[in-house]
Design an enzyme around this catalytic site. Sequence first.
Site, PDB file in Angstrom:
ATOM      1  NE  ARG A 178     -37.841 -56.187  27.744  1.00 38.70           N
ATOM      2  CZ  ARG A 178     -39.087 -56.606  27.507  1.00 38.70           C
ATOM      3  NH1 ARG A 178     -40.019 -55.761  27.107  1.00 38.70           N
ATOM      4  NH2 ARG A 178     -39.422 -57.854  27.697  1.00 38.70           N
ATOM      5  CB  CYS A 229     -32.195 -59.731  29.521  1.00 39.24           C
ATOM      6  SG  CYS A 229     -32.921 -61.330  29.924  1.00 39.24           S
ATOM      7  CD  GLU A 303     -33.485 -55.489  27.917  1.00 43.57           C
ATOM      8  OE1 GLU A 303     -33.480 -56.526  27.214  1.00 43.57           O
ATOM      9  OE2 GLU A 303     -34.110 -55.409  28.988  1.00 43.57           O
TER      10      GLU A 303
END
Length: 314
Positions: A178, A229, A303
């Site tokens: 990510r 997320c 994230e």
Amino acid sequence: MFSSLTPWLREQRLDFHENIAIGSWLHFKIGGKVSLLVTCNSPAQLTACLKKVIVEKIPYLLIGGGSNIVFSDGLTRAVVLLYQGTAKKTAAAKILGGRALQVDGHVKNQLFLSWCAAHGVGGLEFLSGIPGTMGGAAAVNAGAFGQSLADVLLGADIVDKRGNMAAVDAGYFAFTYRGSRFKLGNEAIVSLRLKFHAEKKRVVAGKIKANLEYRLANHPSYRLHSAGCFFKNPLIRGAKQSAGQIIETCGLKGLAVGGMSVADTHANFLIHSGGATFKELERLEQKIKTAVKARTGISLEREVIYVSARGEKY
Ligand SMILES: Cc1cc2nc3c(=O)[nH]c(=O)nc-3n(C[C@H](O)[C@H](O)[C@H](O)COP(=O)(O)OP(=O)(O)OC[C@H]3O[C@@H](n4cnc5c(N)ncnc54)[C@H](O)[C@@H]3O)c2cc1C
């Protein structure tokens, strides 16, 4: 500093807003104002704007679909370049020959996937249901269903920190889980080259639909304001663990700070249910991290990207 740019923006016929609340451009719908927001609908507009702000040493950052980023509550003193295409009818991408295609960074993922289905372009269906643009997806190495951009990227045309165009290969991205050098950096992905395999059109369309249906059934509603997320899935003794499951096991579903809460349906989604501030999001993040660390010893890592009042991503 920012007002010196506006006559030039008018000359270029670029759409811009001064001292504008940024929240409406972001999926989270929170955050304060930015000094200047400029919409760049094409590679030419983006490269011209980048050259101008770099030469004039004006702080800037780029957003695509705004689905993985959030700004602080006050005024962010920076030019935000919104690289997001609006066209629905123009060709989203082009086949380069062999098994390679080119797509501009401002093309929205779903539009690109419709083009893939119409052209029998297979191998990119994992993007189905991930909001945002192709440039944003490459910058954060977006992924799902066991695949991510790093698996399909061949190279890109970029604008570097000095405002120069360059053709780079996939290695330049320095992909991580990510992440890539673009996630917290200020270089711009103008267009991408991706590999694909030829596939029957109805097979591609079927995979895109099945992936979307899976997400609609297993993720919180797309109508809720979130950034997907929030935490990365941590690596524990060499194996990825679901951050959502860890948060759920700690009994944190439904935990709230002001207008921000942990989703009931998926504990790694933080939901803005109205009137929330960036401060509240930060406090909820800290509460989750502290509780998870105390109960499991695991350190969760964010994230989603934050932007400081000086326009720096972190
Ligand atoms: C409901 C929901 C579900 C989601 N599901 C997933 C998922 O399954 N998998 C996943 O990985 N993510 C998921 N996300 C997160 C997000 O959608 C992805 O990370 C997406 O790829 C970000 O793209 P964007 O265009 O919105 O980027 P933005 O949020 O606009 O920007 C993200 C970063 O990319 C940079 N950037 C954007 N465009 C460019 C460019 N052209 N050149 C250089 N840098 C650029 C920005 O500066 C920033 O650092 C989800 C989000 C939501 C809201």
